[in-house]
Scaffold this motif. Structure first.
Motif, PDB file in Angstrom:
ATOM      1  N   VAL A 146       1.133  -1.327  -0.095  1.00  0.00           N
ATOM      2  CA  VAL A 146       0.237  -0.220   0.003  1.00  0.00           C
ATOM      3  C   VAL A 146       0.632   1.292   0.261  1.00  0.00           C
ATOM      4  CG1 VAL A 146      -0.294   0.025   2.673  1.00  0.00           C
ATOM      5  CG2 VAL A 146      -2.367   0.734   0.893  1.00  0.00           C
ATOM      6  N   ALA A 147       0.338   2.308  -0.695  1.00  0.00           N
ATOM      7  CA  ALA A 147       0.760   3.587  -0.614  1.00  0.00           C
ATOM      8  C   ALA A 147      -0.178   4.267  -0.243  1.00  0.00           C
ATOM      9  CB  ALA A 147       2.160   3.980  -1.819  1.00  0.00           C
ATOM     10  N   TYR A 148       0.675   5.455   0.456  1.00  0.00           N
ATOM     11  CA  TYR A 148      -0.004   7.089   0.765  1.00  0.00           C
ATOM     12  C   TYR A 148       0.916   8.117  -0.155  1.00  0.00           C
ATOM     13  CZ  TYR A 148      -2.430   3.998   3.659  1.00  0.00           C
ATOM     14  OH  TYR A 148      -3.704   2.762   4.324  1.00  0.00           O
ATOM     15  N   PRO A 149      -1.239   9.418  -0.732  1.00  0.00           N
ATOM     16  CA  PRO A 149       0.494  10.757  -0.928  1.00  0.00           C
ATOM     17  C   PRO A 149       0.689  11.145   0.666  1.00  0.00           C
ATOM     18  CG  PRO A 149      -2.177  10.172  -1.299  1.00  0.00           C
ATOM     19  CD  PRO A 149      -1.617   9.471  -0.996  1.00  0.00           C
ATOM     20  N   VAL A 150       2.186  11.564   0.688  1.00  0.00           N
ATOM     21  CA  VAL A 150       2.578  12.805   1.656  1.00  0.00           C
ATOM     22  C   VAL A 150       2.106  13.942   1.153  1.00  0.00           C
ATOM     23  CG1 VAL A 150       4.786  13.680   1.658  1.00  0.00           C
ATOM     24  CG2 VAL A 150       5.041  11.931   0.065  1.00  0.00           C
ATOM     25  N   ASN A 151       1.464  14.478   0.505  1.00  0.00           N
ATOM     26  CA  ASN A 151       0.779  15.463   0.796  1.00  0.00           C
ATOM     27  C   ASN A 151      -0.988  15.464   0.452  1.00  0.00           C
ATOM     28  OD1 ASN A 151      -0.039  18.801   1.237  1.00  0.00           O
ATOM     29  ND2 ASN A 151       1.564  19.326   0.065  1.00  0.00           N
ATOM     30  N   LEU A 157      -1.339  15.233  -6.383  1.00  0.00           N
ATOM     31  CA  LEU A 157      -0.878  13.913  -5.663  1.00  0.00           C
ATOM     32  C   LEU A 157       0.716  13.445  -5.830  1.00  0.00           C
ATOM     33  CD1 LEU A 157      -3.801  12.191  -5.927  1.00  0.00           C
ATOM     34  CD2 LEU A 157      -2.837  13.053  -3.260  1.00  0.00           C
ATOM     35  N   ARG A 158       1.348  14.617  -6.412  1.00  0.00           N
ATOM     36  CA  ARG A 158       2.633  14.318  -7.356  1.00  0.00           C
ATOM     37  C   ARG A 158       3.224  13.255  -6.362  1.00  0.00           C
ATOM     38  NH1 ARG A 158       1.688  19.767  -7.573  1.00  0.00           N
ATOM     39  NH2 ARG A 158       2.046  20.587  -9.640  1.00  0.00           N
ATOM     40  N   GLU A 159       3.559  13.446  -4.967  1.00  0.00           N
ATOM     41  CA  GLU A 159       4.704  12.666  -4.187  1.00  0.00           C
ATOM     42  C   GLU A 159       3.264  10.946  -3.650  1.00  0.00           C
ATOM     43  OE1 GLU A 159       7.976  14.607  -2.164  1.00  0.00           O
ATOM     44  OE2 GLU A 159       7.511  16.119  -2.417  1.00  0.00           O
ATOM     45  N   TRP A 160       4.685   9.981  -3.222  1.00  0.00           N
ATOM     46  CA  TRP A 160       3.686   9.080  -2.170  1.00  0.00           C
ATOM     47  C   TRP A 160       4.679   8.008  -1.210  1.00  0.00           C
ATOM     48  CZ3 TRP A 160      -1.712   7.618  -3.028  1.00  0.00           C
ATOM     49  CH2 TRP A 160      -2.656   7.906  -4.494  1.00  0.00           C
ATOM     50  N   VAL A 161       3.907   7.595  -0.540  1.00  0.00           N
ATOM     51  CA  VAL A 161       5.163   7.231   0.216  1.00  0.00           C
ATOM     52  C   VAL A 161       4.689   5.927   0.671  1.00  0.00           C
ATOM     53  CG1 VAL A 161       3.691   7.892   2.574  1.00  0.00           C
ATOM     54  CG2 VAL A 161       5.736   7.338   2.806  1.00  0.00           C
TER      55      VAL A 161
END
Length: 585
Positions: A146-151, A157-161
């Motif tokens: 699973v991954a979630y948005p950073v911001n 939704l440019r970055e994912w963690v």
């Protein structure tokens, strides 16, 4: 959770191609020696104008969030062949114009160090989007992450963690770790548990393996799959509700899984299970009932639950995924079309793979099949228009549609049949293989009623042409008929190495009722996407003409049947080129 806590589920298409020794397309094979050969130039002669694709290299998923459509797709940034896969990311306000962003997900952790493969997205009740995807770990196991948005304040939704507690779903001892991929969008049940499905197999049985979770972090496998069938590996499963005719909502409206907490709504829907077959590279779907209490899906008896099942598309269309568009209350399906030329051709072109035009999808009023139609937004690209009306095409005749450039166009027309009594007899043994029937009775084979239709991307001398046509047969009695729809690219190109299969499907239409049938065809340089009987049968074909290019590509209407046919109306438009991924890195 209360009713409002049910998720807004949106699906993400990230088309997965499994590497295998037995392939249908050359592009499905990994070519290690080509992985670092980045394209320096891009050949645009056959490049599509209004179908989604990146500026170059190999592609092979949409989600709606805060006013933007997000398309994450599997992309090779280093070459026009399969490999080096990252999740590229583009955004749009209308599904037509696209802006490229930085890749959303790429191999970076031990649980995906050898690849980030397909997955889906779910918007949680808090408004947080979560991407579930298949990662390849150091032991070559397929695990679910699973991954979630950073911001969350960034609508792009440019970055994912990726949390360190990944992977959240492991292949246990009863799962084939090399055939365990493509998690679906999760749905929230009345018992307070999330559910999702992962595609897998046991021997020749395809499985939709079911998992449950209370917190979207710890997932437990159910004792039985949601469904299974003896068709080989199930890739890219898709499971979603559709409205039935006669309910409180119009049957063409999409259904968000978040609405299903309402028992009245739940009683007015059926469910669709679509799977992509790794063995054949075709897809099929069934429509049926889902029992929330037992977590079992049971297809309606009228839907074949095997290789002969109904398809979204009977052509080059694979790894499709649907999503619910809350802005327009519709369900949209988007599929992927690989190249069917050779790997050297892909290297020369500098690009490979396109997305089909996004299609609105709904259950037909009689509940017998799904119907698809290009999204309304596509019509904004229409420009120069020509019309042909009330024109009779006698047996053996054809004519050229003039006054516009057809190489990048949208053609919508209706045929009327003069004499159905001339229809050939239909043999019941043909019912299970429309493609073989089309190959046997191609557009050059004279018939009774048909073949009639279009020659698209045709050279002036007709030595290159792709046929899109109908043929009508007489069934068991004089009042019953069978309609076959074909895309025949066997004469589409001088290029002898291109893969040029005929594609075909039967059309569920009562042709005797008014003796008319509609055909819409989207033509875009190297793709022909056709919709028969207002979207009841759809066929996408990839073609690679050498002569019928640009202004030298023409459109003809033909009739090779004994019965005359008439064009009651033909509207054709040139299509503008939208903004397509400008600024991609």
């Amino acid at each position: 959770m209360a009713a409002a806590a049910a998720a807004k589920a949106v699906l993400l298409l990230a088309a997965l191609l499994q590497m295998t020794a037995v392939v249908v397309r050359a592009s499905h094979v990994v070519y290690p020696e080509l992985q670092s050969l980045e394209a320096k130039q891009v050949d645009k002669k056959l490049r599509t104008g209004y179908h989604f694709q990146p500026p170059k290299h190999w592609i092979n998923g949409p989600m709606y969030y805060k006013g933007l459509y997000h398309l994450f797709y599997q992309y090779n940034p280093k070459g026009a062949v399969w490999g080096n896969i990252v999740w590229a990311h583009s955004v749009s306000t209308d599904l037509i114009d696209w802006t490229a962003l930085e890749p959303g997900i790429y191999p970076s952790k031990t649980f995906d160090v050898k690849g980030c493969w397909s997955g889906s997205a779910t918007v949680l009740p808090s408004g947080v989007p979560a991407i579930m995807y298949t990662g390849i770990d150091p032991d070559e196991r397929q695990v679910q992450n699973v991954a979630y948005p950073v911001n969350l304040s960034d609508p792009f939704l440019r970055e994912w963690v990726k949390p360190d507690y990944n992977p959240i779903i492991f292949p246990d001892s009863g799962i084939n770790a090399s055939a365990f991929r493509d998690p679906t969008t999760a749905w929230y049940g009345p018992d307070g548990h999330w559910r999702l499905v992962v595609g897998s197999k046991v021997n020749m049985k395809g499985l939709a393996v079911l998992y449950r979770s209370r917190d979207f972090k710890t997932w437990v496998k159910a004792h039985h799959p949601l469904h299974s069938a003896h068709t080989g590996m199930w890739e890219c499963p898709d499971f979603f509700p559709v409205a039935v005719a006669g309910g409180r909502r119009h049957h063409r409206r999409g259904v968000d899984t978040a609405e299903l907490h309402d028992r009245a709504v739940a009683d007015e829907v059926k469910y669709v299970l679509k799977v992509s077959l790794d063995l054949t590279r075709y897809e099929y779907y069934t429509v049926g009932r889902y029992d929330h209490a037992t977590d079992r899906y049971i297809p309606d008896a009228a839907f074949p639950d095997n290789d002969y099942g109904l398809r979204y598309d009977y052509g080059d269309f694979y790894a499709s995924k649907s999503f619910y568009d809350p802005a327009k209350r519709r369900r949209i399906v988007w599929g992927w079309a690989n190249e069917s030329d050779t790997v050297p051709d892909d290297r020369r072109k500098g690009w490979a793979g396109i997305q089909a035009i996004p299609r609105k999808l709904w259950l037909s009023p009689d509940g017998k099949q799904l119907v698809q139609w290009p999204v309304k937004e596509l019509e904004a690209l229409r420009s120069k228009h020509v019309n042909v009306s009330d024109k009779v095409i006698k047996s053996g005749d054809y004519f050229k549609v003039t006054g516009f450039k057809s190489v990048q166009s949208d053609v919508d027309m209706v045929f009327a049949i003069k004499d159905l009594s001339k229809a050939e007899k239909f043999e019941p043994a043909w019912r299970n293989d429309a493609q073989a029937l089309c190959k046997r009775l191609g557009s050059h084979v004279k018939g009774g009623v048909g073949p009639f239709g279009l020659w698209v991307l045709a050279s002036g001398d007709l030595k290159e042409r792709t046929a899109v046509f109908f043929r009508v047969f007489k069934a068991g009695n004089a009042s019953s008929h069978v309609v076959l729809m074909c895309n025949d690219p066997t004469k589409s190109s001088y290029e002898s190495q291109a893969y040029r299969p005929t594609f075909a499907g039967f059309v569920d239409v009562d042709i005797a009722k008014n003796k008319k049938i509609a055909l819409r065809t989207l033509i875009d340089h190297s793709v022909v996407e056709s919709f028969g009987a207002r979207g009841k049968t759809c066929i996408l074909t990839r073609v690679y003409p050498r002569k019928a290019i640009g202004d030298d590509a023409h459109l003809f209407v033909f009739n090779n049947g004994e019965s005359d046919v008439k064009i009651t109306n033909l509207d054709a438009w040139e299509m503008r080129t939208p903004k397509m991924n400008a600024g991609e890195q």
